[in-house]
Design a protein around this motif. Structure first.
Motif, mmCIF file in Angstrom:
data_model
loop_
_atom_site.group_PDB
_atom_site.id
_atom_site.type_symbol
_atom_site.label_atom_id
_atom_site.label_comp_id
_atom_site.label_asym_id
_atom_site.label_seq_id
_atom_site.Cartn_x
_atom_site.Cartn_y
_atom_site.Cartn_z
ATOM 1 N N VAL A 131 -16.683 18.974 -14.150
ATOM 2 C CA VAL A 131 -17.989 19.329 -13.549
ATOM 3 C C VAL A 131 -18.670 18.091 -12.974
ATOM 4 O O VAL A 131 -19.581 18.211 -12.161
ATOM 5 C CB VAL A 131 -18.970 20.050 -14.515
ATOM 6 C CG1 VAL A 131 -18.421 21.364 -14.996
ATOM 7 C CG2 VAL A 131 -19.380 19.188 -15.672
ATOM 8 N N ILE A 132 -18.234 16.920 -13.418
ATOM 9 C CA ILE A 132 -18.839 15.675 -12.904
ATOM 10 C C ILE A 132 -17.744 14.751 -12.333
ATOM 11 O O ILE A 132 -17.959 13.544 -12.184
ATOM 12 C CB ILE A 132 -19.681 14.948 -13.983
ATOM 13 C CG1 ILE A 132 -18.953 14.871 -15.333
ATOM 14 C CG2 ILE A 132 -21.012 15.665 -14.186
ATOM 15 C CD1 ILE A 132 -17.979 13.749 -15.470
ATOM 16 N N GLY A 133 -16.597 15.342 -11.996
ATOM 17 C CA GLY A 133 -15.423 14.548 -11.662
ATOM 18 C C GLY A 133 -15.512 13.741 -10.379
ATOM 19 O O GLY A 133 -14.712 12.816 -10.182
ATOM 20 N N PHE A 134 -16.487 14.078 -9.510
ATOM 21 C CA PHE A 134 -16.583 13.313 -8.247
ATOM 22 C C PHE A 134 -17.434 12.052 -8.380
ATOM 23 O O PHE A 134 -17.593 11.294 -7.422
ATOM 24 C CB PHE A 134 -17.061 14.182 -7.082
ATOM 25 C CG PHE A 134 -15.986 14.347 -6.024
ATOM 26 C CD1 PHE A 134 -15.469 13.241 -5.353
ATOM 27 C CD2 PHE A 134 -15.484 15.600 -5.714
ATOM 28 C CE1 PHE A 134 -14.467 13.381 -4.391
ATOM 29 C CE2 PHE A 134 -14.483 15.756 -4.755
ATOM 30 C CZ PHE A 134 -13.970 14.638 -4.098
ATOM 31 N N TYR A 135 -17.992 11.802 -9.568
ATOM 32 C CA TYR A 135 -18.655 10.500 -9.783
ATOM 33 C C TYR A 135 -17.585 9.415 -9.875
ATOM 34 O O TYR A 135 -16.481 9.639 -10.381
ATOM 35 C CB TYR A 135 -19.469 10.513 -11.079
ATOM 36 C CG TYR A 135 -20.794 11.215 -10.967
ATOM 37 C CD1 TYR A 135 -21.923 10.537 -10.497
ATOM 38 C CD2 TYR A 135 -20.938 12.541 -11.351
ATOM 39 C CE1 TYR A 135 -23.157 11.176 -10.408
ATOM 40 C CE2 TYR A 135 -22.161 13.189 -11.271
ATOM 41 C CZ TYR A 135 -23.276 12.494 -10.794
ATOM 42 O OH TYR A 135 -24.487 13.129 -10.704
ATOM 43 N N LYS A 136 -17.959 8.239 -9.414
ATOM 44 C CA LYS A 136 -17.062 7.089 -9.538
ATOM 45 C C LYS A 136 -17.007 6.618 -10.996
ATOM 46 O O LYS A 136 -17.966 6.801 -11.765
ATOM 47 C CB LYS A 136 -17.576 5.932 -8.661
ATOM 48 C CG LYS A 136 -17.615 6.262 -7.168
ATOM 49 C CD LYS A 136 -16.315 5.859 -6.500
ATOM 50 C CE LYS A 136 -16.289 6.197 -5.016
ATOM 51 N NZ LYS A 136 -17.235 5.420 -4.210
ATOM 52 N N GLN A 137 -15.941 5.974 -11.321
ATOM 53 C CA GLN A 137 -15.768 5.471 -12.688
ATOM 54 C C GLN A 137 -16.708 4.301 -13.000
ATOM 55 O O GLN A 137 -16.853 3.915 -14.152
ATOM 56 C CB GLN A 137 -14.311 5.058 -12.905
ATOM 57 C CG GLN A 137 -13.367 6.257 -12.862
ATOM 58 C CD GLN A 137 -11.909 5.891 -13.056
ATOM 59 O OE1 GLN A 137 -11.574 4.738 -13.339
ATOM 60 N NE2 GLN A 137 -11.028 6.878 -12.908
ATOM 61 N N THR A 138 -17.354 3.788 -11.991
ATOM 62 C CA THR A 138 -18.325 2.700 -12.193
ATOM 63 C C THR A 138 -19.686 3.234 -12.647
ATOM 64 O O THR A 138 -20.571 2.444 -12.983
ATOM 65 C CB THR A 138 -18.520 1.926 -10.883
ATOM 66 O OG1 THR A 138 -18.710 2.880 -9.836
ATOM 67 C CG2 THR A 138 -17.317 1.060 -10.572
#
Ligand code: NAI
Ligand code: 15L
Length: 264
Positions: free
Chosen positions: A113-120
């Motif tokens: 559900v939040i997978g498009f956030y960057k890992q940073t």
């Protein structure tokens, strides 16, 4: 101890684990899945059904005190199977809960559900959803449905945004998202037994060194993960390195951001 706990998706990977591990927390486990569930143990009731079948879901929910809802499509797929299992399925579940007075559901949501956030980026429960897939959208639908059924009807839900719950992490991304089976079990126990959870969103990850998620807004659950992915670091470091621009290295949802499109 509660009388009857329903686990949907009980024939799946996590369902098989929780079938064993949640048994001490209810007199009777009702286990449901589309697939075969094998033979019932003395404390078990088996109920094979399709979550998209409203009448069957109503019957499955009858006499239940609480639900761990794991059933559904668990990866990216075409829209129609996701619509049936995850969207119609979750609606059927909450409608049955409303009609039958079931007051507590633990919903297996997903990091997707939040997978498009960057890992940073570091996220807490209030981060706006950024689904990375149709699958992630369907989990967002489940979270919103549970929010509505709490606000409107007082049905409590803990939405567990599970990271990667497998025997061990498979790649570098999962060093951040890994959730051990022991920590998963304890999170389920806290989600079922803590009074007054209202509508809670919690990230389901162990105490991993490089976590992207902040669970301070779910502190009332009293869940404290004890494991971490560190024991697997040497094994993961021995894998051939992925390119820096590989989505697995960039996005919280990893390669889910690249799947599809699928024909309906
Ligand atoms: P899984 O795919 O092994 O199990 C899902 C189960 O749901 C299967 O046994 C399947 O037969 C059943 N199912 C599918 N469609 C159905 C339908 N229409 N009606 C009834 N049952 C149906 O998945 P897993 O890994 O056990 O995950 C359990 C839940 O946790 C899933 O909802 C998944 O989305 C969620 N999750 C799991 C993660 C993990 O790391 N294992 C990570 C994030 C979320
Ligand atoms: C999920 O939501 C899936 O159900 C699981 O199979 C893994 O892909 C996991 O997320 C993950 O992100 O590692």
């Amino acid at each position: 101890m509660m009388n009857r706990l329903l686990i949907t998706g009980a024939a799946g990977g996590l369902g098989k684990v929780l079938r064993q591990r949640l048994a001490p927390f209810a007199k009777t486990l009702r286990l449901s899945d589309l697939s075969s569930l094998g033979t019932a143990a003395p404390n078990e009731e088996l109920f094979q059904c399709d979550l998209s079948d409203a009448a069957a879901v109503h019957e499955m929910m009858t006499g239940v005190d609480a639900v761990v809802h794991l059933g559904g499509i668990s990866v990216e797929a075409a829209f129609k199977p996701i619509l049936d299992a995850n969207i119609v399925g979750v609606f059927n579940l909450y409608e049955a809960a409303r009609k039958l007075g079931v007051k507590r559901i633990v919903f297996a949501s997903s990091n997707h559900v939040i997978g498009f956030y960057k890992q940073t980026e570091k996220l807490d429960a209030d981060a706006p959803m950024r689904p990375d897939s149709l699958y992630g959208i369907s989990k967002g639908f489940g979270e919103l449905t549970s929010r509505f059924y709490f606000d409107r009807y007082g049905i409590e839900t803990v939405c567990v945004r599970i990271g990667s719950s497998f025997p061990e992490p498979a790649d570098l991304r999962m060093m951040s998202t890994y959730l051990s089976y022991d920590d998963l079990t304890e999170l389920m126990r806290c989600s079922l037994q803590t009074p007054n959870v209202g509508h809670t969103i919690v990230y389901g990850a162990s105490n991993n060194r490089d976590s992207w998620w902040d669970n301070s807004k779910a502190a009332h659950l009293g869940w404290q993960p004890k494991d971490s992915s560190e024991p697997f670091r040497a094994k993961i470091d021995a894998q051939p390195p992925a390119a820096a621009d590989d989505p697995m290295m960039v996005y919280q949802g990893g390669r889910f951001v690249t799947h599809g499109p699928f024909d309906v």
